[in-house]
Design a protein around this motif. Structure first.
Motif, PDB file in Angstrom:
ATOM      1  N   THR A 188       4.468   4.492   6.783  1.00  0.00           N
ATOM      2  CA  THR A 188       4.252   5.174   5.773  1.00  0.00           C
ATOM      3  C   THR A 188       2.965   5.630   5.268  1.00  0.00           C
ATOM      4  O   THR A 188       1.947   4.272   5.243  1.00  0.00           O
ATOM      5  CB  THR A 188       5.190   4.697   4.210  1.00  0.00           C
ATOM      6  N   VAL A 189       2.573   6.714   5.820  1.00  0.00           N
ATOM      7  CA  VAL A 189       1.066   6.809   5.155  1.00  0.00           C
ATOM      8  C   VAL A 189       0.244   8.541   4.584  1.00  0.00           C
ATOM      9  O   VAL A 189       1.547   9.200   4.219  1.00  0.00           O
ATOM     10  CB  VAL A 189      -0.354   7.575   6.886  1.00  0.00           C
ATOM     11  N   LEU A 190      -1.163   7.882   3.642  1.00  0.00           N
ATOM     12  CA  LEU A 190      -0.570   9.800   2.818  1.00  0.00           C
ATOM     13  C   LEU A 190      -1.302  10.786   3.856  1.00  0.00           C
ATOM     14  O   LEU A 190      -1.600  10.473   4.852  1.00  0.00           O
ATOM     15  CB  LEU A 190      -2.451   9.030   1.925  1.00  0.00           C
ATOM     16  N   ASP A 191      -1.134  12.193   3.298  1.00  0.00           N
ATOM     17  CA  ASP A 191      -0.879  12.613   3.796  1.00  0.00           C
ATOM     18  C   ASP A 191      -2.034  13.803   3.290  1.00  0.00           C
ATOM     19  O   ASP A 191      -2.254  14.783   2.450  1.00  0.00           O
ATOM     20  CB  ASP A 191       0.100  14.172   3.919  1.00  0.00           C
ATOM     21  N   LEU A 192      -3.564  13.544   4.325  1.00  0.00           N
ATOM     22  CA  LEU A 192      -4.737  13.712   3.877  1.00  0.00           C
ATOM     23  C   LEU A 192      -4.807  14.900   4.845  1.00  0.00           C
ATOM     24  O   LEU A 192      -6.246  15.998   4.061  1.00  0.00           O
ATOM     25  CB  LEU A 192      -5.613  13.121   3.236  1.00  0.00           C
ATOM     26  N   GLN A 193      -4.178  16.207   5.371  1.00  0.00           N
ATOM     27  CA  GLN A 193      -5.377  17.053   6.033  1.00  0.00           C
ATOM     28  C   GLN A 193      -5.838  18.392   5.231  1.00  0.00           C
ATOM     29  O   GLN A 193      -6.626  18.146   5.802  1.00  0.00           O
ATOM     30  CB  GLN A 193      -3.804  17.783   6.636  1.00  0.00           C
ATOM     31  N   GLY A 227       0.706  -1.461  -0.611  1.00  0.00           N
ATOM     32  CA  GLY A 227      -0.084   0.212  -0.230  1.00  0.00           C
ATOM     33  C   GLY A 227       1.081   1.303  -0.249  1.00  0.00           C
ATOM     34  O   GLY A 227       0.202   2.217  -0.933  1.00  0.00           O
ATOM     35  N   SER A 228       1.777   1.276   0.649  1.00  0.00           N
ATOM     36  CA  SER A 228       2.861   2.491   1.182  1.00  0.00           C
ATOM     37  C   SER A 228       3.827   2.580  -0.627  1.00  0.00           C
ATOM     38  O   SER A 228       4.396   3.262  -0.594  1.00  0.00           O
ATOM     39  CB  SER A 228       3.756   2.743   1.954  1.00  0.00           C
ATOM     40  N   ASP A 229       3.264   1.797  -1.732  1.00  0.00           N
ATOM     41  CA  ASP A 229       4.285   2.340  -2.806  1.00  0.00           C
ATOM     42  C   ASP A 229       3.304   2.751  -3.003  1.00  0.00           C
ATOM     43  O   ASP A 229       3.893   2.796  -5.018  1.00  0.00           O
ATOM     44  CB  ASP A 229       4.873   0.626  -3.066  1.00  0.00           C
ATOM     45  N   LYS A 264       9.043   0.902   3.844  1.00  0.00           N
ATOM     46  CA  LYS A 264      10.644   1.986   4.231  1.00  0.00           C
ATOM     47  C   LYS A 264      10.735   2.885   5.182  1.00  0.00           C
ATOM     48  O   LYS A 264      11.973   2.615   5.867  1.00  0.00           O
ATOM     49  CB  LYS A 264      10.655   2.856   3.535  1.00  0.00           C
ATOM     50  N   ALA A 265       9.798   3.294   5.508  1.00  0.00           N
ATOM     51  CA  ALA A 265       9.333   3.837   7.463  1.00  0.00           C
ATOM     52  C   ALA A 265       9.651   3.183   8.123  1.00  0.00           C
ATOM     53  O   ALA A 265      10.594   3.826   8.846  1.00  0.00           O
ATOM     54  CB  ALA A 265       8.597   4.618   7.396  1.00  0.00           C
ATOM     55  N   HIS A 266       9.092   1.695   8.203  1.00  0.00           N
ATOM     56  CA  HIS A 266       9.299   0.950   9.915  1.00  0.00           C
ATOM     57  C   HIS A 266      10.993   0.123   9.639  1.00  0.00           C
ATOM     58  O   HIS A 266      11.705   0.282  10.152  1.00  0.00           O
ATOM     59  CB  HIS A 266       8.375  -0.320   9.185  1.00  0.00           C
ATOM     60  N   LEU A 318       1.189   0.697 -12.839  1.00  0.00           N
ATOM     61  CA  LEU A 318       2.289   1.385 -12.204  1.00  0.00           C
ATOM     62  C   LEU A 318       1.509   2.280 -10.861  1.00  0.00           C
ATOM     63  O   LEU A 318       2.533   2.928 -10.096  1.00  0.00           O
ATOM     64  CB  LEU A 318       2.158   3.230 -13.195  1.00  0.00           C
ATOM     65  N   GLY A 319       0.737   1.786 -11.018  1.00  0.00           N
ATOM     66  CA  GLY A 319       0.136   1.717  -9.298  1.00  0.00           C
ATOM     67  C   GLY A 319      -0.394   3.448  -8.549  1.00  0.00           C
ATOM     68  O   GLY A 319       0.194   3.456  -7.838  1.00  0.00           O
ATOM     69  N   HIS A 320      -1.013   4.539  -9.396  1.00  0.00           N
ATOM     70  CA  HIS A 320      -1.585   5.609  -9.317  1.00  0.00           C
ATOM     71  C   HIS A 320      -2.727   4.941  -9.854  1.00  0.00           C
ATOM     72  O   HIS A 320      -3.881   4.281 -10.038  1.00  0.00           O
ATOM     73  CB  HIS A 320      -0.934   5.865 -10.948  1.00  0.00           C
ATOM     74  N   LEU A 321      -3.474   5.621  -8.318  1.00  0.00           N
ATOM     75  CA  LEU A 321      -4.913   6.050  -8.122  1.00  0.00           C
ATOM     76  C   LEU A 321      -5.048   7.106  -8.105  1.00  0.00           C
ATOM     77  O   LEU A 321      -5.082   8.051  -7.876  1.00  0.00           O
ATOM     78  CB  LEU A 321      -5.153   4.401  -7.081  1.00  0.00           C
ATOM     79  N   ALA A 322      -6.623   7.393  -8.086  1.00  0.00           N
ATOM     80  CA  ALA A 322      -7.604   8.211  -8.231  1.00  0.00           C
ATOM     81  C   ALA A 322      -8.792   8.751  -7.062  1.00  0.00           C
ATOM     82  O   ALA A 322      -8.496   7.694  -6.950  1.00  0.00           O
ATOM     83  CB  ALA A 322      -8.401   9.009  -9.201  1.00  0.00           C
ATOM     84  N   LEU A 323      -8.135   9.799  -5.712  1.00  0.00           N
ATOM     85  CA  LEU A 323      -9.314  10.091  -4.634  1.00  0.00           C
ATOM     86  C   LEU A 323     -10.323  11.108  -5.456  1.00  0.00           C
ATOM     87  O   LEU A 323      -9.907  12.055  -5.576  1.00  0.00           O
ATOM     88  CB  LEU A 323      -8.086  10.306  -3.494  1.00  0.00           C
TER      89      LEU A 323
END
Length: 497
Positions: free
Chosen positions: A171-176, A106-108, A150-152, A199-204
């Motif tokens: 590693t998380v998404l920064d949605l603030q 997920g983090s990638d 990678k963060a871990h 490529l692992g690209h998604l839209a939110l």
């Protein structure tokens, strides 16, 4: 007929097809595409590749579709936890399963909102909150998937024992800024779709809950309830058709596939929310792993004896094509390397390890097997370096010893002539998983480059765990065989009287 799959360039082009082809296709159409890109494959070779590829679905009427084509631009939802909203983040975890490539963690993955990339950041969270976003990987694999983050890795180094930590860095998404812009709250949810599967690209997007009264059941609530009912129906149907699959992720992929679009609805729910409801399906143990399982039943054992040894490989990529043994070709290569590592002299030793019960091989099969071993030995012997192979060779040797024991015991079970479906179900599943896990580790040691000492240490720990599981199920099998034969003998005596 040439063994074209040994060609790395051909393999790369075929994989590119499986990861990017955007339409339904027939075998002839796939062959035409591959020929156009420089792969002159015969039709049965294309069939072997396409019909057994884990990211290609067989539709009907001789048609297929890639996961990339099937899941791209199909919308699904994510329901952020209260803690995530409070911190302005989203843990990708298992949330995109099965819409994205299972090879990506997920983090990638990369997420976009209005063509703007969503930034990532590193946070340290309570273990419970983190694990709940990784449940669908299976409790047994959560530490492993988290260790890839990678963060871990940066914070904990080579420590693989995530279970020892109360807090975990990920590693998380920064949605603030978007949560604030949308006035996002616990009643809202995110709508997601895949833009580029390869490529692992998604839209939110945001799905705002504008319901003024929280206690009032709206039309949207009813539609979402219908979605859960439909999801449950197809999940149960999937279990009956495909059984335990190779993972929970694959079970979900086939659930969406057999629904024929019925689950691609605007008012869709999430798998997490489904599991929190009263349902006819639960996540439970399946051998040494976990799977979706019927609450009032069990997962059917599918296939035959040969499927236990080699569930995914096509005939062309196994020794069956040469000798009648349903063992992957790369396993023979590993035994050849082990032969060189142990500095042995007689190639016949490899024959006895691959075919522990040689009496079951015809003379021509035995000769073909030995010829095949001698050919691969000549290939590897020319460039073998004992000192470079020393550390990996030690781990590979332990894995192959276990694999030989599994093969030998497997042949003993088959030779009893007791039908597969009469044996204890759980132990059959564990045996199947042991073959799968052992061969996967052997394959990784054979082909993976730049293997770290941490990976070798983890592999050795896995061998110890699998050896323990093998000894446990072996005792159960032996007791079953003894009891089965006693019952059969008693039955015959009754009939004679």
């Amino acid at each position: 007929m040439s063994n074209t799959f040994d060609n790395n360039n051909t393999q790369q082009i075929c994989e590119n097809f499986a990861r990017t082809y955007p339409y339904e296709f027939s075998l002839n159409k796939a062959r035409d595409f591959l020929i156009k890109h420089g792969c002159n494959l015969e039709l049965d070779e294309v069939y072997d590749y396409v019909s057994l590829h884990p990211t290609i679905f067989k539709i009907s009427g001789g048609l297929y579709i890639t996961r990339a084509a099937f899941f791209t631009e199909k919308k699904f939802s994510i329901k952020p936890q209260a803690e995530e909203i409070k911190l302005g983040i989203l843990i990708p975890g298992h949330r995109t399963m099965p819409f994205t490539d299972p090879e990506y963690i997920g983090s990638d993955l990369e997420f976009f909102i209005d063509d703007e990339i969503v930034p990532k950041k590193t946070v340290t969270l309570n273990r419970k909150n983190v694990f709940s976003a990784y449940d669908l990987y299976g409790q047994e694999y959560i530490p492993q998937f988290l260790s890839y983050d990678k963060a871990h890795v940066e914070k904990k180094g080579d420590d693989y024992e995530i279970d020892n930590f109360n807090e975990i860095t990920i590693t998380v998404l920064d949605l603030q800024k978007w949560y604030e812009k949308w006035s996002f709250n616990i009643k809202d949810r995110l709508v997601v779709y895949v833009v580029d599967w390869n490529l692992g690209h998604l839209a939110l997007e945001v799905d705002k809950n504008t319901q003024p009264n929280s206690f009032e059941i709206t039309e949207i609530d009813q539609l979402r309830q219908q979605w859960y009912d439909t999801f449950e129906k197809h999940l149960l149907k999937m279990i009956n058709i495909y059984g335990g699959c190779s993972s929970i992720e694959e079970q979900l992929a086939y659930t969406y596939f057999i629904s024929k679009g019925a689950l691609f609805k605007p008012c869709c729910g999430t798998t997490e929310e489904f599991l929190q409801r009263k349902s006819k399906v639960k996540i439970d143990f399946y051998g040494v792993e976990t799977r979706f399982t019927p609450v009032d039943g069990c997962i059917p054992v599918l296939g035959n004896w040969n499927n236990i040894l080699n569930e995914q490989e096509g005939v062309r990529n196994t020794l069956f094509y040469h000798t009648g043994l349903p063992v992957p070709d790369f396993i023979l290569d590993a035994y050849v390397l082990d032969f060189l590592y142990k500095k042995e002299k007689k190639l016949s030793r490899i024959v006895t390890r691959l075919a522990p019960m040689q009496k079951d091989l015809d003379n021509w099969q035995s000769k073909l097997l030995f010829f095949h071993i001698a050919t691969r030995h000549k290939v590897y012997c020319a460039g073998y370096n004992y000192f470079l192979d020393f550390e990996i060779g030690a781990v590979r040797h332990e894995l192959l010893q276990l694999y030989t024991d599994l093969l030998s015991f497997f042949n003993e079970l088959v030779s009893t002539n007791i039908p597969l479906f009469d044996f204890p179900k759980t132990e059959i599943v564990v045996l199947k998983q042991l073959f799968s896990h052992t061969s996967s580790l052997i394959e990784a040691l054979l082909f993976q480059k730049n293997i770290r000492k941490k990976d070798l240490k983890t592999a050795l720990m896995s061998v110890e765990g699998m050896r323990f599981s093998y000894e446990e199920i072996k005792s159960v099998f032996l007791f079953f065989i003894k009891t089965y034969r006693k019952d059969t003998f008693s039955l015959f005596r009754i009939e004679e009287e």
